[in-house]
Write an enzyme that holds these catalytic residues in place. Structure first.
Site, PDB file in Angstrom:
ATOM      1  NE  ARG A 113      -2.575   1.010   3.500  1.00 58.47           N
ATOM      2  CZ  ARG A 113      -3.268   0.748   4.614  1.00 58.47           C
ATOM      3  NH1 ARG A 113      -4.501   0.289   4.521  1.00 58.47           N
ATOM      4  NH2 ARG A 113      -2.738   0.943   5.788  1.00 58.47           N
ATOM      5  CE  LYS A 216      -2.222   4.886   7.194  1.00 62.14           C
ATOM      6  NZ  LYS A 216      -3.457   5.426   7.742  1.00 62.14           N
ATOM      7  CD  GLU A 252     -11.803   5.774   4.777  1.00 63.83           C
ATOM      8  OE1 GLU A 252     -11.371   4.766   5.359  1.00 63.83           O
ATOM      9  OE2 GLU A 252     -11.119   6.399   3.939  1.00 63.83           O
TER      10      GLU A 252
HETATM   11  N1  PLP Z   1      -9.168   4.429   6.678  1.00 64.92           N
HETATM   12  C1  PLP Z   1      -8.344   5.405   7.033  1.00 64.92           C
HETATM   13  C2  PLP Z   1      -8.653   6.791   6.582  1.00 64.92           C
HETATM   14  C3  PLP Z   1      -7.201   5.117   7.802  1.00 64.92           C
HETATM   15  O1  PLP Z   1      -6.376   6.082   8.160  1.00 64.92           O
HETATM   16  C4  PLP Z   1      -6.971   3.801   8.193  1.00 64.92           C
HETATM   17  C5  PLP Z   1      -5.772   3.463   8.951  1.00 64.92           C
HETATM   18  O2  PLP Z   1      -4.780   3.046   8.451  1.00 64.92           O
HETATM   19  C6  PLP Z   1      -7.871   2.816   7.807  1.00 64.92           C
HETATM   20  C7  PLP Z   1      -8.969   3.162   7.047  1.00 64.92           C
HETATM   21  C8  PLP Z   1      -7.650   1.398   8.197  1.00 64.92           C
HETATM   22  O3  PLP Z   1      -6.637   0.783   7.432  1.00 64.92           O
HETATM   23  P1  PLP Z   1      -5.799  -0.397   8.046  1.00 64.92           P
HETATM   24  O4  PLP Z   1      -6.750  -1.407   8.536  1.00 64.92           O
HETATM   25  O5  PLP Z   1      -4.983  -0.893   6.907  1.00 64.92           O
HETATM   26  O6  PLP Z   1      -4.982   0.186   9.131  1.00 64.92           O
HETATM   27  C1  COI Z   2      -3.717   3.582  11.424  1.00 63.32           C
HETATM   28  O1  COI Z   2      -4.722   2.978  11.804  1.00 63.32           O
HETATM   29  O2  COI Z   2      -2.599   3.032  11.405  1.00 63.32           O
HETATM   30  C2  COI Z   2      -3.770   4.957  10.958  1.00 63.32           C
HETATM   31  O3  COI Z   2      -2.852   5.371  10.310  1.00 63.32           O
HETATM   32  C3  COI Z   2      -4.903   5.825  11.319  1.00 63.32           C
HETATM   33  C4  COI Z   2      -4.402   7.114  11.848  1.00 63.32           C
HETATM   34  C5  COI Z   2      -5.446   8.136  11.770  1.00 63.32           C
HETATM   35  C6  COI Z   2      -3.888   6.965  13.245  1.00 63.32           C
END
Ligand code: PLP
Ligand code: COI
Length: 372
Positions: A113, A216, A252
């Site tokens: 990612r 991200k 989300e």
């Molecule tokens: N959506 C957003 C905007 C996020 O910042 C995160 C965190 O990383 C997620 C979703 C969840 O992604 P993940 O489960 O890969 O941490």
């Molecule tokens: C995460 O879940 O790792 C993120 O980057 C979310 C962040 C807003 C703390």
């Protein structure tokens, strides 16, 4: 821990001509054991650790990476990350197992990612091998900050890539820095595994359909801050964004993906081009099937919130956070009585965290041991 500069082997340089105090493996300091922290009550915040790692892309190549104790970066005033948002980051977690091993969850997914994020905003991508190497190196430099098994805390890993080369015209930098730091953390929402209260946001868009919401990059979070801060000031925990094109479908939450459990036993989660593809959500889709729930990834109309029996936010930081209520205009969908999470959120949380901490067998191959 006391750091000392009196022994030559403990001293190194960070490339900026500043002495860095290194604690050699096997030294008395290294054997002193865990850092003295209140592990069960850690916030989700920055805590200084011993060292981080940084790599530089210059003249068409990444360097070997440097371990440093310096928490600051000298940066060019015209660096593209400062002016044009050439920045992306990742978040993943390391846990300690009952046997005392350090394990990391689905690291390859984060590596891929981050490469996608870099490519989307024309930054130099980091290869999967380099990403993994950097994380393993930095974790090994900070083992004493890995929260003990059973505390509910984890070592949060924060990799980031920034454009460091100067530009004044809007174009990609020619130099980049890839850094990874770590910090021991507790739950993202300070109430932990307790229901949070969301409000549907209709005045602020976090991300545009053909924009960068699916990667991200830091700008997405800056874009949402005014919505989150206002929601908190009004007594909500976070916002739930709608799709920016039609304002009909759920996207989300600010820091996490969203899912609902329908009364018919469907685990439903939004399919949208402007949300982050969550690794936690992808894992929960697999685990939901174990519970006999039918998983569906599709556009989720906002009115469907009134048909769910449960709802949750999910992400690395948020883990699974049960949603107690969602306010939409003058109506409120309520899923939890007081602090009691629903049975599906609880079961999903227990299954996911047991795999992450090595308490349950890793039948999907999600967990990797970090050799010391
Ligand atoms: N959506 C957003 C905007 C996020 O910042 C995160 C965190 O990383 C997620 C979703 C969840 O992604 P993940 O489960 O890969 O941490
Ligand atoms: C995460 O879940 O790792 C993120 O980057 C979310 C962040 C807003 C703390």
């Amino acid at each position: 821990m006391k750091e000392t500069v009196s022994r030559a082997p403990t001293r190194s340089y960070d490339g900026l001509d500043r002495p860095v105090i290194l604690i050699p493996k096997g030294s008395k300091e290294a054997q002193m054991g865990k850092a003295d922290l209140d592990w069960a009550n850690l916030p989700f915040g920055y805590h200084k650790t011993d060292r981080h790692i940084r790599y530089t892309w210059r003249n068409g190549a990444w360097d070997e990476g440097q371990i440093t104790a310096d928490e600051t970066i000298p940066i060019h005033i015209a660096a593209t990350c400062l002016h044009y948002g050439q920045e992306c980051f990742e978040g993943l977690k390391v846990f300690e197992t009952k046997a005392g091993d350090a394990v990391v969850f689905r690291i390859e997914e984060n590596a891929r990612r981050m490469a996608d994020s870099c490519c989307k905003i024309l930054m130099q991508p980091v290869s999967e091998e380099m990403f993994i190497e950097a994380v393993l190196r930095v974790v090994n430099e900070n083992r004493r900050y890995i929260p003990p098994h059973g505390t509910g805390a984890s070592l949060y890993i924060r990799p980031l890539v920034i454009g460091t080369g100067p530009q004044v015209g809007v174009k990609p930098a020619e130099e980049y820095m890839f850094l990874v730091f770590v910090t021991p953390v507790g739950p993202y929402f300070k109430t932990g595994f307790k229901p949070v209260h969301l409000i549907v946001e209709e005045e602020v868009d976090r991300a545009a359909p053909l924009g960068v919401g699916d990667v991200k990059v830091g700008g997405n979070y800056a874009a949402g801050m005014r919505a989150s801060v206002r929601a908190r000031a009004s007594g909500y925990t976070e916002v739930l964004y709608l799709d920016a094109r039609e304002k009909r479908y759920i996207d989300e939450s600010g820091p996490a993906n969203f899912f609902g459990i329908t009364k018919a036993g469907v685990y439903v989660t939004p399919d949208s081009e402007s949300i982050l593809p969550s690794i936690t959500n992808k894992s929960l889709i697999t685990l939901a099937e174990e519970l006999g729930l039918h998983p569906e990834r599709r556009p989720v109309a906002v009115e469907e919130i009134f048909d769910f029996q449960e709802a949750g936010c999910c992400g690395t930081a948020a883990v699974i956070t049960p949603v107690g209520s969602i306010t939409f205009r003058d109506r409120k969908a309520v899923y939890c009585e007081g602090d009691a999470a629903g049975k599906y959120c609880t079961d999903l949380y227990n299954r996911l965290t047991s795999i992450q901490t090595g308490d349950a067998p890793d039948i999907y191959g999600w967990v990797r041991r970090i050799a010391d």
